[in-house]
Write a protein that holds these residues in place. Structure first.
Motif, mmCIF file in Angstrom:
data_model
loop_
_atom_site.group_PDB
_atom_site.id
_atom_site.type_symbol
_atom_site.label_atom_id
_atom_site.label_comp_id
_atom_site.label_asym_id
_atom_site.label_seq_id
_atom_site.Cartn_x
_atom_site.Cartn_y
_atom_site.Cartn_z
ATOM 1 N N CYS A 177 0.829 -1.209 0.000
ATOM 2 C CA CYS A 177 0.000 0.000 0.000
ATOM 3 C C CYS A 177 0.862 1.258 0.000
ATOM 4 C CB CYS A 177 -0.909 -0.040 1.220
ATOM 5 S SG CYS A 177 -2.267 1.131 1.175
ATOM 6 N N SER B 212 -10.744 -6.415 -5.358
ATOM 7 C CA SER B 212 -11.777 -5.839 -4.483
ATOM 8 C C SER B 212 -12.707 -6.902 -3.912
ATOM 9 C CB SER B 212 -12.602 -4.791 -5.259
ATOM 10 O OG SER B 212 -13.213 -5.397 -6.391
ATOM 11 N N GLU C 189 -6.939 -3.652 0.139
ATOM 12 C CA GLU C 189 -6.163 -2.411 0.238
ATOM 13 C C GLU C 189 -6.687 -1.567 1.399
ATOM 14 O OE1 GLU C 189 -4.619 1.336 -2.502
ATOM 15 O OE2 GLU C 189 -6.270 0.072 -3.212
ATOM 16 N N PRO D 146 -7.196 1.680 4.073
ATOM 17 C CA PRO D 146 -7.481 3.091 3.766
ATOM 18 C C PRO D 146 -6.502 4.083 4.389
ATOM 19 C CG PRO D 146 -8.849 2.389 5.591
ATOM 20 C CD PRO D 146 -8.006 1.199 5.209
ATOM 21 N N TYR D 147 -5.357 3.606 4.904
ATOM 22 C CA TYR D 147 -4.487 4.482 5.700
ATOM 23 C C TYR D 147 -3.999 5.715 4.948
ATOM 24 C CZ TYR D 147 -4.135 -0.047 8.071
ATOM 25 O OH TYR D 147 -4.409 -1.247 8.651
ATOM 26 N N LYS E 160 -5.432 7.108 2.169
ATOM 27 C CA LYS E 160 -6.464 7.715 1.332
ATOM 28 C C LYS E 160 -6.424 9.231 1.505
ATOM 29 C CE LYS E 160 -11.406 7.222 0.307
ATOM 30 N NZ LYS E 160 -12.681 6.616 0.757
ATOM 31 N N GLU F 119 -11.283 -4.786 6.473
ATOM 32 C CA GLU F 119 -12.729 -4.831 6.693
ATOM 33 C C GLU F 119 -13.086 -5.912 7.716
ATOM 34 O OE1 GLU F 119 -14.931 -2.851 5.578
ATOM 35 O OE2 GLU F 119 -14.219 -1.910 3.746
#
Length: 979
Positions: A184, A723, A730, A732-733, A735, A802
């Motif tokens: 990421c 996805s 992936e 979200p850190y 984003k 998630e």
């Protein structure tokens, strides 16, 4: 070719093959430092990691430097004239070989001619050597070196030092999210217009896949193969991702599934003791993303656990910032009595050190008793450092270490180099010579002859129970109110018998009945004396006609293939098999909650009759809810005692007075009748444990196994995220990340998400075990077409944020004061009073734009070092945790994720302050990072008029820099781009 990255000069090669033994490290830089009189105040004002830049590109850091310390523009010209020569290059010394030539060169501690060094603990000397070798007056300064040399005075002052470990160690549960983060970070670098290939390990990274195998099949000759096939079915996607990582990232070694437990593989194979990196010699040192990385301390290698995010920064060449620790000197004398095991010793040591208080400290062992402890015994003690709270439990290298290196197949030349270097650099202990008195922060002593057989439990590893007191202690636990030593079973229900049918055979369970007996964990399976001792107990029991009841789930999970070889060589494996202790796999299994399902009839008997069933395991952790959801009592014991308790079928027994069973001749059989002598065990070890076993085992693992070798992975250096994947997602850190740090944040009118008491562990915060069928994580998986049988464990899904966010605070044994005594993974949504799963309540708060905090007691975050125990709360919107005290690694992880750790003032907690958790909390933190100091007082107010003062637990300037950037990973990305 060469690439220059600040003060690091690294030779790059083509990507190594999967098991290449080419090791990289951080060699010295040899340019010149021309301004030694530059004001130290300038350097102390810049977060340490900001020193990692090349002198020609200093202007790119101007805005950041100015933001951190206004008014230092006058120093910019000075920086431009600096370079990064090691000021100790004159201390480079040649180490000659006995037959001519040289082993290499090393930074000599004796050449410093400083008498203070002679008094330093050996563990501190290793920090000193690292500082001298890496000194460039940017990342590591001469002042840092002086702090370490003056340890006797500075260790009491909470001074900050940098440390650059020689390598990083991962296992797959923590390794998958680490590789996810690296992948990421590459994407983030790419989006910000920088070179994504800057995200590459700059020190050797070893990753051992050991946390995925479960005990689905037990008591079967085919168990190893059957469990491995199920392991690959469940984890194929994760394993393929790790295999991709081993090719996409340079300098990363992946040891495939079925090879062993990470810490035992580290001890027997990966541990170098001394590096020889292109002619530069230096001590091996390691940080790992598993708290039991400390096991390597038994080999004289400085190693400890860190959070996954800290490890990622270390991989990328960032020095770790740490507080120079105090060192407790622990003197050992005498020798263990006949029949007493290394497990009895480590449980005793754990209790002593826990009582003494060693959190954040090193413990260094010394004394005449050292010669009576095998290397494996030492490793057992070092392994449980997290349980007694120390950063390290260190055993300096001596003759016993050298003998172990030869036993485990290290070459004579390598061992000769190790001994020569360590002697020359005053890092070797020779107990045949007079000993220089070393200074320690405090002193403890234990006569080994005073250690007695014991176990620990039923809910914490430091709750030691002498074996002779076990029956009385068990009955006290039944009587006591619910707590660490209590189950609150009414007197009239304590003799309840649950009768059931076990596959056509009548069976029964009582409170204390053993339903799981597992020889497991690197803590003990690395020690031939206790493993062969277990085999001898099984043999003697078999010969007398004793058999373990078939409804007891028995298993044997060695930490390496070497164990299998010596159990076969000794002829003892067949007796273990007779008792149901078939080998089930090579991994952590029951010790981390991968115990698999109990037989349906056993599970029903426990649940329907509310039986307090017991597990006995040779592990290092027995926190409630960890081993198995249905075993409320969990005891740590030596492997021979695991066999003994399995034979007895209950923990409700006094082994001295009560028989363990009835022999084939109808006579009572007692524990003493099947217990081997120390001499008998030693003779078996001597004849059965051979160097060739280690050599052949570790030659074989470099070839992988058929299932691993068949995995197909893409050759891309950027990962193609799917996805639809429920394993790799992936996060979200990064984003909407920009080059400008977001700055510090206070907390305004936050609700309390959870209100805890003492000893909330990372198992409570981020479970590793099974996914409950009614949980938010289960709902998420079912919505995506994953059947319940394929849920796998939380640990196996750590690559999916998630799932892990939904699994945060999902432990079924969670005790949340907001629920008024109800146990489980729920909380109260304060504005409405609704009782919800923690995840659902957190989402409701976040949707309404409301901050949340967590209230906690002492030892918050103890247990395994899980970065998800910090990542999860961050994703749930938790802004701060207010606790009486924090476990070391977890506090660091919270900081790394941008969560504020706060400690109540001494003598205060939520109860004394009258806090119920129904208030709204405001934490008055300055809005400018330059106005926050490590450890400063912070005012907390509530909406009902209460006000109290807490200590903000940002412990170093570097941690403040992380907080300013929103966490350690955004910090690293911004600094790599600026270089």
């Amino acid at each position: 070719m060469y690439i220059t990255t600040s003060s690091l000069l690294l030779r790059t090669t083509t990507k190594p093959k999967l098991f290449s033994r080419t090791f990289f490290a951080s060699p010295l830089s040899l340019t010149s430092y021309s301004s030694r009189n530059t004001s130290r105040s300038f350097f102390s004002s810049i977060p340490r990691f900001n020193r990692r830049f090349h002198y020609t590109s200093y202007r790119s850091l101007r805005p950041h430097i100015s933001a951190v310390t206004p008014g230092i523009e006058r120093f910019h010209r000075t920086i431009a004239t600096m370079s990064n020569e090691n000021p100790f290059k004159g201390n480079l010394t040649s180490l000659p070989k006995p037959g001519g030539g040289e082993f290499g060169k090393f930074y000599s501690l004796p050449s410093l001619n400083d008498p203070r060094i002679e008094k330093l603990p050996y563990s501190i000397r290793i920090l000193l050597e690292s500082a001298i070798r890496n000194c460039d007056n940017f990342q590591v300064t001469k002042e840092d070196v002086e702090k370490i040399i003056d340890w006797e005075n500075t260790s009491t002052k909470q001074v900050e030092i940098p440390f650059k470990p020689a390598r990083v160690l991962l296992q797959d549960f923590t390794g998958v999210p680490a590789v996810v983060d690296l992948a990421c970070m590459r994407d983030a670098m790419n989006k910000l217009g920088s070179d994504s290939n800057k995200i590459n390990p700059l020190v050797p990274v070893d990753l051992v896949v050991d946390h995925s195998v479960q005990v689905d099949v037990a008591r079967s000759e085919n168990a190893v193969q059957a469990n491995m096939e199920l392991e690959f079915q469940r984890n194929k996607e994760r394993f393929a991702f790790l295999k991709w990582g081993s090719t996409a990232f340079r300098n990363m070694l992946v040891v495939p599934p079925g090879s062993g437990i990470v810490h035992q593989v580290n001890l027997e194979y990966l541990g170098r003791v001394v590096f020889n990196n292109e002619g530069l010699l230096y001590p091996d040192s390691v940080v790992g993303t598993d708290s039991h990385t400390t096991m390597i301390d038994g080999l004289g290698v400085a190693g400890w656990g860190v959070g996954g995010i800290e490890a990622e920064a270390a991989m990328l060449g960032q020095p770790m910032s740490m507080v120079l620790p105090g060192v407790v000197g622990f003197k050992l004398s005498g020798k263990l009595r006949n029949g007493v095991t290394a497990t009895d010793l480590v449980l005793t040591v754990t209790q002593i050190l826990r009582k003494h208080g060693v959190v954040g400290k090193f413990v260094e062992f010394y004394g005449d008793g050292m010669s009576k402890l095998s290397l494996a015994d030492r490793a057992t003690i070092a392994n449980m450092s997290p349980e007694y709270g120390a950063t390290m439990g260190f055993f300096p290298v001596d003759h016993v270490t050298l003998q172990y290196l030869k036993l485990t197949g290290r070459s004579d030349e390598t061992v000769a180099m190790i001994e020569s270097y360590l002697r020359a650099n005053k890092l070797f202990v020779d107990y045949n010579e007079p000993q220089q008195d070393r200074v320690y922060s405090s002193y403890l002593e234990l006569n080994l002859s005073e250690v007695e057989p014991c176990i620990s439990g039923p809910k914490r590893p430091h709750d030691r129970v002498p074996l002779k007191e076990m029956k009385a202690d068990w009955h006290a636990c039944l009587d006591n109110k619910v707590g660490f030593k209590g189950f609150a079973i009414p007197k009239e229900a304590q003799e309840k018998v649950a009768k059931f049918d076990f596959h056509g055979q009548p069976a029964e369970l009582k409170h204390g009945s053993v339903v799981i007996a597992a020889i497991t964990s690197c803590t003990n399976t690395s020690n031939p004396s206790v493993m062969l001792g277990a085999g001898l107990v099984a043999k003697k029991a078999h010969e007398l006609g004793l058999r373990i009841k078939p409804w007891v789930k028995t298993s044997l999970a060695p930490g390496s293939g070497v164990v299998t070889k010596y159990l076969l060589q000794s002829g003892l494996q067949k007796y273990l098999n007779e008792q149901g202790f078939h080998i089930v796999g090579f991994g952590c299994t029951t010790c981390i909650g991968n115990s698999g399902d109990l037989d349906e009839s056993v599970a029903s008997a426990i649940s329907e009759n509310d039986i307090v069933a017991a597990a006995v395991l040779s592990g290092n952790r027995n926190f409630e809810g960890r081993v198995h959801p249905l075993t409320r009592a969990n005891y740590l014991a030596s492997p021979p005692l695991v066999v003994a308790y399995a034979l007895a079928g209950t923990v409700d027994i006094d082994f001295e007075k009560e028989p363990i069973g009835t022999g084939k001749d109808g006579k009572n059989v007692f524990l003493r009748d099947i217990w081997p002598s120390t001499e008998e065990i030693a003779e078996t070890v001597q004849s059965s444990v051979l160097p060739e076993m280690f050599r052949s085992t570790y030659e074989a693992i470099t070839k992988g196994n058929p299932m691993w070798n068949q995995l197909q992975v893409p050759a891309n250096t950027l990962y193609s995220w799917d996805s639809n994947s429920t394993y790799i997602h992936e996060p979200p850190y990064f984003k909407n990340m920009t080059m400008d740090p977001p700055g510090p944040h206070g907390v305004k009118d936050a609700y309390c998400l959870l209100n805890f008491g003492d000893s909330i562990t990372t198992d409570h915060i981020s479970p590793a075990g099974s996914i409950n069928k009614d949980s938010p994580a289960a709902k998420y998986l079912l919505e995506r077409g994953v059947e319940r049988k394929d849920f796998n464990s939380y640990g196996s899904r750590r690559g999916n944020d998630e799932v892990m966010a939904r699994g945060t605070f999902a432990n079924i044994r969670l005790v949340n004061k907001l629920l008024n005594g109800e146990v489980g993974p729920k909380t109260v949504h304060i504005p409405t009073g609704d009782k919800l799963y923690v995840f659902d309540a957190a989402m409701r708060y976040m949707t309404s734009g409301q901050d949340t905090i967590v209230l906690a007691g002492a030892e918050y975050g103890s247990g395994s070092s899980r970065d998800w125990a910090a990542k999860g709360p961050m994703l749930l919107g938790v802004k701060a945790v207010i606790a009486k005290s924090f476990e070391r690694i977890h506090r660091s992880n919270l900081v790394g994720m941008g969560i504020i750790p706060l400690c109540y003032k001494s003598g205060e907690d939520a109860d004394t302050l009258g806090l119920t958790g129904h208030e709204r909390y405001t934490i008055d933190l300055p809005s400018k990072i330059s106005e926050i100091r490590p450890g400063q007082d912070v005012k907390v107010t509530t909406d009902n008029g209460k006000s109290f003062t807490c200590i903000v637990r940002f412990d170093t300037e570097v941690e403040l820099a992380y907080f300013n950037h929103g966490g350690i990973l955004p910090y690293v990305i911004r600094n790599l781009i600026k270089q």
